[in-house]
Design an enzyme around this catalytic site. Structure first.
Site, PDB file in Angstrom:
ATOM      1  N   GLY A   1       2.116  -7.056 -10.293  1.00 18.54           N
ATOM      2  CA  GLY A   1       2.129  -8.428  -9.810  1.00 18.54           C
ATOM      3  C   GLY A   1       3.532  -8.805  -9.374  1.00 18.54           C
TER       4      GLY A   1
ATOM      5  N   HIS B   1      -4.466  -5.289 -12.609  1.00 17.32           N
ATOM      6  CA  HIS B   1      -4.532  -4.366 -11.460  1.00 17.32           C
ATOM      7  C   HIS B   1      -3.173  -3.807 -11.073  1.00 17.32           C
ATOM      8  CE1 HIS B   1      -2.893  -7.537  -9.003  1.00 17.32           C
ATOM      9  NE2 HIS B   1      -3.191  -6.968  -7.860  1.00 17.32           N
TER      10      HIS B   1
ATOM     11  N   HIS C   1       0.844  -1.199   0.000  1.00 12.60           N
ATOM     12  CA  HIS C   1       0.000   0.000   0.000  1.00 12.60           C
ATOM     13  C   HIS C   1       0.880   1.250   0.000  1.00 12.60           C
ATOM     14  CE1 HIS C   1      -3.597  -2.421   1.776  1.00 12.60           C
ATOM     15  NE2 HIS C   1      -3.284  -2.762   0.539  1.00 12.60           N
TER      16      HIS C   1
ATOM     17  N   SER D   1       3.326   4.010 -13.302  1.00 12.43           N
ATOM     18  CA  SER D   1       1.922   3.625 -13.148  1.00 12.43           C
ATOM     19  C   SER D   1       1.221   4.035 -14.441  1.00 12.43           C
ATOM     20  CB  SER D   1       1.283   4.357 -11.970  1.00 12.43           C
ATOM     21  OG  SER D   1       1.838   3.924 -10.749  1.00 12.43           O
TER      22      SER D   1
END
Lengths: 170, 476
Positions: free
Chosen positions: B402, B399, B203, B380
Site C-alpha cells: 500500500g 494485497h 506492475h 514479498s
C-alpha cells in the site's frame, strides 16, 4: 465556447521534471495566463487545468493528463485525432472528454500535446494532436487507467477564469 | 487517522459503530501504528460502503488499506442479492482482476546469480512492458470473445502453458459468468493487441529468492525451499478492464438514481445485483477477469520461454494466481449459516482456508496460497488462508504494502537513476524503460510490507508461510 491551445516548441517551455510536476505556464497573445498542475492523492494523482473559458480549462486539464505519463513538451503534435462526446453537466463532460482521450491514447498508442475544443449545448467536439509513444524519447512513467469522479469539478473562479479537475487512476 | 471515532476490539481490530446512514459497522484490521498512519478518508469511505443496500455483516478493511475512490483500497464488502444487495464498479476498481502470480523455478539462487544480469536483460527484451507496449498476439473479434469466455483456459488452448497450470488459478482460470456481449466495443478495441503485456506503474515482473520459511508443513505442500528462486508477476486486465470500469461507473451513477439509491459519493455508484445494469456489469466484469487471467497466463509462458533460453530443460511450476480487484459470488458463513453472497474485494486478496472445495487436492489440507507483493526493494510474502479468516472478512487478506506517499511527493524526493543504482548496490537488477517511473515507485513510497503482513497474520486473516526478496525486477 471555443478555444485553441497553441502548442509551443519544447524550447519555450520549462521541461525540467520538477517544473512539470508543479505545472506548465504559458501566456497566449490575449494575455491570459493559462496553466495546469497536479495535486496530491495518496495512491494516484490529481490533474487540474485553468483557463479563461471551460474549453481552455479542459485543454489545460488534458495537458496535465499527458504530464502524468510524460513531459508534454516532448510530444510533437503531428497527428490529429477527432473526438466528440456529450453530457448535460460540465463536470460529466470533463470526465467524458478525459475518458475519450484515454481511449484514443490506448488504442492508438499515442500521446497528445495540443487540443482544439468547442463546447456548445452540452456537446464537445475536439481535435487532439499528438504522436505515437516512443519509450526511449518520451520515457513514459505510467499509463493512466481512468479518469474518476474523485475531486471532479468544473467551476468558475472569483477572477472569472475556469478550473477543471479530477483524480486519475494510475 | 483520528481513532476517537473507533472502538478498539483487540490489538488488530477496530470498529466503527453504525451511525447516520450506515446499515452495518465498519471493521478495520490494523495495529495501532498502521491505523494511526491510515488516511482519515478511509473512515469516511468505510462509512459510505456500510451505507449501501444489502451489505452483510460489515464493511471491512485490510491492514494495507488506504484512501481510494468510493470504496477504500484494501476494502472488502459482501452483498445479498435477495435483500436488495448491490454490485459496484467502484467496489472492484479500474484494474479489474489485477493480481499476482508466482511460479517456482526449483533452482537455487547460486545457479541463478551468475546469469542474473543476462536474465534481466532478456526478460526486458521479451516481455512487453510500459506505456504504449503491444503483445505479439493480435486478436480478431471472434478470438477476443473466445478469450473473454475462456480466460486462462483459452490461453492454454493457444499454446501458452499447460492444463496443469489451470488448477493453480482462482476459479480454475475461468469465470463461467463472463458475457463478452456486455463488454463495449470501445473496451474490446483496447485489447486486440494488448494480450501478454505487463502494463506500467506498480506492475512488475520479479525474480525472487525465498529467504525464510515460517511454516514448514505448508511450505512443503507449496513446494517452497529456502534459497530457491521464484518468479512473480503483478498485472491485470489491461485496457479492456479499464474501459469496462469506466463504462459502468458512468452507467451505475444513472442506475443508482433510477433505483432510488442515495450515493454520498458518485464513486460508490452501484446497481442492484438483480437489475439489468447489475447483471450487465457482472457479465462484463467477469469477462474482464478472464482477460486478466489469460493475460497473466500468456506472460508466464513468455517468462518460461525466456528462461529456457538461459536454462534449457528447467521447468517452472505455477504455485498460484490470485486476483485482488474482483466481485465474485461465494458461499460464506454468516452467523454460522452458509449464504451465497457477492463479495467485493478491492485491493484485497481472496484467502480460502484449509478444506475449501475450490482448492486443488494437493493444497486443500493447508489452504490457499495468498501472494503479497512488496516493492522492488523490499520483501514479498507467501501466506496461507486460514479457517478463522472465513469468520473475519469473508476469507480475505491484504494485497501488498500500500502506498504511503503520493507519486508527486515521490518524484520530488527520489531520482530514478539513483534508486536503480542504490538497488544495484544491494544486488537487485532493475530494468525499465522509464527512470521517472522508478522514482514514482521507489520502495520508500510504500508502507512497511513486513508490518502489514505481520498484522495480517496477527489478525488471523492469513498465516505467514515464506518471505522472498527481490533479485531482479522488470518495471513497465
Amino acid at each position: 465556447m471555443s478555444e485553441i491551445l497553441y502548442w509551443l516548441p519544447a524550447c519555450c517551455l520549462k521541461h525540467h521534471l520538477q517544473d512539470m510536476v508543479d505545472g506548465g505556464w504559458r501566456t497566449l497573445k490575449s494575455g491570459n495566463v493559462k496553466h495546469w498542475e497536479h495535486f496530491e492523492h495518496k495512491a494516484d494523482i490529481g490533474i487540474r487545468g485553468y483557463g479563461a473559458t471551460p474549453p481552455a480549462a479542459f485543454a489545460q486539464c488534458a495537458l496535465a493528463l499527458t504530464a502524468v505519463s510524460t513531459d508534454p513538451a516532448q510530444v510533437a503534435p503531428r497527428v490529429p485525432v477527432s473526438i466528440a462526446c456529450a453530457a448535460p453537466e460540465l463536470d460529466a463532460l470533463l470526465l467524458d472528454w478525459l475518458g475519450a482521450l484515454l481511449l484514443e491514447m490506448d488504442r492508438r498508442k499515442m500521446l497528445f500535446s495540443r487540443y482544439e475544443i468547442q463546447i456548445a449545448e452540452g456537446k464537445l467536439t475536439a481535435t487532439a494532436w499528438g504522436e505515437t509513444v516512443e519509450p526511449a524519447r518520451h520515457q513514459p512513467a505510467v499509463e493512466v487507467k481512468a479518469a474518476t469522479y474523485h475531486a471532479l469539478a468544473v467551476r468558475q473562479l472569483a477572477d472569472g477564469s475556469w478550473l477543471a479537475q479530477c483524480v486519475v487512476d494510475v | 487517522m483520528d481513532t476517537s471515532r473507533l472502538t478498539q476490539k483487540n490489538a488488530t481490530e477496530w470498529v466503527l459503530e453504525p451511525h447516520g446512514t450506515m446499515r452495518v459497522p465498519g471493521v478495520l484490521f490494523a495495529d495501532e501504528q498502521l491505523i494511526r498512519e491510515m488516511d482519515d478518508q478511509v473512515l469516511d469511505q468505510v462509512a459510505g460502503v456500510a451505507s449501501l443496500p444489502g451489505i452483510v455483516t460489515a464493511a471491512f478493511t485490510m491492514p494495507d488499506a488506504h484512501w481510494g475512490y468510493g470504496f477504500p483500497i484494501g476494502g472488502v464488502a459482501a452483498f445479498d442479492a435477495h435483500k436488495g444487495g448491490v454490485v459496484s464498479a467502484g467496489g472492484v476498481g479500474f484494474d479489474i482482476s489485477c493480481g499476482v502470480r508466482t511460479a517456482l523455478t526449483k533452482m537455487h539462487v547460486d545457479e541463478i546469480r551468475p546469469k542474473l544480469e543476462k536474465l534481466a536483460n532478456l526478460l526486458l527484451a521479451r516481455i512487453p512492458a510500459g506505456v504504449g507496449s503491444t503483445g505479439t498476439l493480435k486478436l480478431n473479434a471472434k478470438e477476443l470473445d473466445d478469450m473473454l469466455t475462456g480466460g486462462a483456459a483459452w490461453a492454454v488452448q493457444r499454446g501458452f502453458g499447460t492444463a496443469r497450470d489451470l488448477a493453480r488459478i482462482e476459479n480454475h482460470g475461468c469465470i463461467a459468468e463472463a458475457e463478452p456481449a456486455q463488454v463495449s466495443q470501445n473496451a474490446k478495441s483496447r485489447q486486440f493487441d494488448e494480450m501478454g503485456t505487463l502494463g506500467s506503474g506498480n506492475h512488475y515482473l520479479e525474480l525472487q529468492e525465498i529467504v525464510e520459511i515460517y511454516d514448514e508443513k505448508i511450505a512443503a505442500a507449496y513446494g517452497l525451499r529456502v534459497g530457491e528462486v521464484a518468479v512473480s508477476l503483478h498485472c491485470g486486465s489491461r485496457g479492456l478492464g479499464h474501459q469496462v470500469a469506466t463504462d459502468f461507473s458512468k452507467r451505475m451513477v444513472a442506475a443508482a438514481a433510477r433505483h432510488g439509491i442515495a450515493l454520498p459519493d458518485r464513486e460508490l455508484a452501484c446497481a442492484p445485483i438483480h437489475s439489468d445494469e447489475g447483471r450487465a456489469y457482472l457479465g462484463a466484469m467477469s469477462a474482464a477477469i478472464n482477460c486478466a487471467l489469460a493475460n497473466r497466463q500468456i506472460l508466464l509462458e513468455l517468462v518460461r520461454r525466456t528462461w529456457h533460453e538461459v536454462f534449457r530443460g528447467v521447468d517452472m511450476e505455477l504455485l498460484y494466481d490470485v486476483s485482488h480487484n474482483t466481485c465474485k459470488q461465494e458461499e460464506v458463513a454468516v452467523d454460522g449459516r452458509p449464504q451465497r453472497l457477492w463479495v467485493h474485494r478491492k485491493g484485497a486478496t481472496r484467502a480460502f482456508g484449509p478444506g475449501h472445495p475450490e482448492l486443488p487436492p494437493e493444497l486443500r489440507a493447508v489452504g490457499q496460497p495468498v501472494l503479497i507483493g512488496g516493492t522492488m526493494g523490499t520483501a514479498s510474502y507467501i501466506l496461507a488462508g486460514t479457517t478463522e479468516s472465513a469468520t473475519h472478512a469473508f476469507s480475505s487478506a491484504c494485497h501488498g504494502a500500500g502506498r504511503a506517499m503520493s507519486r508527486t511527493q515521490a518524484l520530488k524526493r527520489w531520482q530514478g537513476r539513483a534508486v536503480m543504482d542504490d538497488l544495484a548496490h544491494r544486488g537487485i537488477e532493475i530494468r525499465t524503460s522509464s527512470y521517472r517511473g522508478i522514482a514514482e515507485e521507489a520502495p520508500g513510497a510504500y508502507k512497511d510490507v513486513d508490518r502489514v503482513v505481520a498484522v495480517t497474520q496477527a489478525a488471523g486473516l492469513s498465516r505467514q508461510v515464506a518471505k522472498l526478496i527481490p533479485l531482479a525486477c522488470v518495471k513497465g
